[in-house]
Each structure stands twice: as structure tokens, then as C-alpha cells.
Design a protein around this motif. Structure first.
Motif, mmCIF file in Angstrom:
data_model
loop_
_atom_site.group_PDB
_atom_site.id
_atom_site.type_symbol
_atom_site.label_atom_id
_atom_site.label_comp_id
_atom_site.label_asym_id
_atom_site.label_seq_id
_atom_site.Cartn_x
_atom_site.Cartn_y
_atom_site.Cartn_z
ATOM 1 N N HIS A 135 0.795 -1.234 0.000
ATOM 2 C CA HIS A 135 0.000 0.000 0.000
ATOM 3 C C HIS A 135 0.826 1.281 0.000
ATOM 4 N N PRO A 136 1.900 1.364 -0.788
ATOM 5 C CA PRO A 136 2.620 2.641 -0.903
ATOM 6 C C PRO A 136 2.104 3.420 -2.106
ATOM 7 N N ALA A 137 2.720 4.557 -2.395
ATOM 8 C CA ALA A 137 2.521 5.188 -3.689
ATOM 9 C C ALA A 137 3.239 4.355 -4.745
ATOM 10 N N ALA A 138 2.688 4.318 -5.945
ATOM 11 C CA ALA A 138 3.322 3.560 -7.024
ATOM 12 C C ALA A 138 4.692 4.155 -7.337
ATOM 13 N N VAL A 139 5.682 3.281 -7.522
ATOM 14 C CA VAL A 139 7.024 3.751 -7.835
ATOM 15 C C VAL A 139 7.706 2.719 -8.731
ATOM 16 N N ILE A 140 8.502 3.197 -9.670
ATOM 17 C CA ILE A 140 9.288 2.317 -10.527
ATOM 18 C C ILE A 140 10.692 2.882 -10.597
ATOM 19 N N ARG A 141 11.707 2.062 -10.308
ATOM 20 C CA ARG A 141 13.061 2.613 -10.280
ATOM 21 C C ARG A 141 14.123 1.533 -10.446
ATOM 22 N N GLU A 142 15.294 1.993 -10.836
ATOM 23 C CA GLU A 142 16.440 1.113 -10.999
ATOM 24 C C GLU A 142 17.203 0.970 -9.681
ATOM 25 N N PHE A 143 17.953 -0.115 -9.585
ATOM 26 C CA PHE A 143 18.965 -0.258 -8.543
ATOM 27 C C PHE A 143 20.108 -1.065 -9.140
ATOM 28 N N TYR A 144 21.249 -1.011 -8.507
ATOM 29 C CA TYR A 144 22.415 -1.725 -9.013
ATOM 30 C C TYR A 144 22.630 -2.992 -8.195
ATOM 31 N N ASP A 145 22.586 -4.134 -8.863
ATOM 32 C CA ASP A 145 22.841 -5.433 -8.239
ATOM 33 C C ASP A 145 24.340 -5.705 -8.332
ATOM 34 N N GLU A 146 25.032 -5.546 -7.222
ATOM 35 C CA GLU A 146 26.491 -5.679 -7.218
ATOM 36 C C GLU A 146 26.938 -7.087 -7.594
ATOM 37 N N ALA A 147 26.221 -8.104 -7.110
ATOM 38 C CA ALA A 147 26.639 -9.478 -7.388
ATOM 39 C C ALA A 147 26.529 -9.809 -8.872
ATOM 40 N N ALA A 148 25.475 -9.311 -9.519
ATOM 41 C CA ALA A 148 25.294 -9.565 -10.952
ATOM 42 C C ALA A 148 25.996 -8.527 -11.812
ATOM 43 N N ALA A 149 26.473 -7.440 -11.176
ATOM 44 C CA ALA A 149 27.158 -6.351 -11.881
ATOM 45 C C ALA A 149 26.286 -5.782 -13.000
ATOM 46 N N GLU A 150 25.004 -5.530 -12.669
ATOM 47 C CA GLU A 150 24.110 -4.952 -13.658
ATOM 48 C C GLU A 150 22.973 -4.192 -12.974
ATOM 49 N N ARG A 151 22.391 -3.274 -13.724
ATOM 50 C CA ARG A 151 21.232 -2.537 -13.233
ATOM 51 C C ARG A 151 19.969 -3.368 -13.421
ATOM 52 N N LYS A 152 19.090 -3.294 -12.425
ATOM 53 C CA LYS A 152 17.813 -3.982 -12.482
ATOM 54 C C LYS A 152 16.694 -2.991 -12.154
#
Length: 212
Positions: A135-152
Motif C-alpha cells: 500500500h505505498p505510492a506507485a514507484v518504478i526505479r532502478e537499482f544496481y545489483d552488485e553481485a550480478a554487476a548490472e542494473r535492475k
């Protein structure tokens, strides 16, 4: 544009702990289920992925009736009670998705913490996660997965719960009016997101007109 539903489409106040909330509702339970079927029929041609939420699963826990599976019996889509895994293929990329209503490891300081936690410590195979439930406000965003070395990317869907006894009891915030997000995947696999579906639709309309 295609649709993915992440549960809690119906209130379904049927378990003993919450059935008193049904007495406050404008719609009866039967009318509510009819409305859900109408929504699904409207989205029939666009609906590709559905998972249940804890609200729909109340009926399954009580009597073994899977409300959404029953409502989707004439709709061609992926469905699971808890988790849907699939891959979107473009001309140049493959993008694994993981869709769940509930995720482990929520944090009040970060609305997308639970999927991020999943990528880092449990299942790092996906590039896009879709979550709901909190039940938050809708949000869509990137983060950096260090183990996979890629943005998700995490798509955290919003809430419709504005004013009810249940919402007041749990002190739900008055979230942004949009409960939906939009995610566009380009042919090369790059992604672009909106926290408001109408903004995403307007952008797609602009692209179509610009390329006529």
C-alpha cells in the motif's frame, strides 16, 4: 501495451478476522466479484500475466476456491497463486521478469527493498521485479545489483486504499492516486518507466504519431 496484474483486485473480506469490514462496503461480495470479472473481460486481449494477492487467496484458504483462476478460465495468460516467472524477448535482448504479490524483507525506509533484497541474497536471475501488497505510492526505479554487476528494475505497484475501517486501522498512507506503473522495453533491452500509466500511454501515442 500489455497488462500484468499483481493481486488484490478484489477486497474479498471473507475471513473471520476481517469479515466485519464487508458490512461497510457499498458493494456486496457478489457484486464485487462481478466487477472483477468485468475488469478482466475489458483487459482480456492485453492481459498476459496474473498472480493472486492475499485478498483473493482468502477464499482458497477457507474453502479451496481459487477466485482468480476461476475468473480467468476463458483468458489466455500466465497465472499462479504466488509467483510468475517469464522472459520478455525483444529483437536484441532477453529480459527475465519475476512477479509476486508479496516479497520477503520489507523496509519502511525503502519501498522497493524487498525485491532488491531478493536479487542480492536469494534469486538474482531476474532483471525486472513486480511487487504489490504494501500500500505505498506507485514507484518504478532502478537499482544496481552488485553481485550480478548490472542494473535492475523494480516496479512497486500502488494502493487504492483511501478511506475504510481497514485502512484507518492499519494507518495506511494516502498514496498517490495512481496504482499502476508503465514499463517500456526498447529493442536493445534498455527500459524506461513511469509511475503513472496515463503518462506511459501518452508517451507511446507520441512515438506512434512521430513515426507516421
Amino acid at each position: 501495451m500489455y497488462a500484468c496484474l499483481c493481486g488484490d483486485i478484489a477486497d474479498n473480506w471473507v475471513t473471520p478476522k476481517v469479515m466485519h469490514v464487508q458490512r461497510e462496503q457499498v458493494l456486496s461480495l457478489g457484486e464485487e466479484l462481478t466487477m472483477v470479472r468485468v475488469w478482466l473481460e475489458i483487459m482480456r486481449e492485453k492481459l498476459k500475466v496474473v498472480v493472486s494477492g492475499n485478498h483473493e487467496l482468502r477464499s482458497y484458504e477457507l474453502v479451496g476456491w481459487d477466485m482468480l483462476m476461476d475468473a480467468l478460465k476463458d483468458v489466455l495468460c500466465l497465472y499462479d497463486q504466488h509467483e510468475a516467472l517469464f522472459t520478455v524477448e525483444t529483437a536484441e535482448a532477453e529480459i527475465p521478469f519475476k512477479v509476486r504479490h508479496q516479497w520477503k524483507g520489507y523496509s519502511k525506509y525503502n519501498p522497493t527493498h524487498a525485491p532488491e533484497n531478493d536479487a542480492r541474497f536469494n534469486d538474482g536471475s531476474w532483471k525486472v521485479a513486480v511487487a504489490a501488497h504494501t500500500h505505498p505510492a506507485a514507484v518504478i526505479r532502478e537499482f544496481y545489483d552488485e553481485a550480478a554487476a548490472e542494473r535492475k528494475c523494480v516496479v512497486q505497484l500502488g494502493s487504492y486504499q483511501y478511506d475504510s475501517a481497514f485502512g484507518r486501522k492499519l494507518n495506511f498512507p494516502r498514496a498517490h492516486a495512481s496504482g499502476c506503473c508503465g514499463l517500456m522495453v526498447w529493442p536493445d533491452g534498455t527500459m524506461q518507466g513511469w509511475h503513472d500509466l496515463q503518462q506511459a500511454a501518452a508517451y507511446l501515442t507520441y512515438l506512434r504519431l512521430a513515426n507516421e
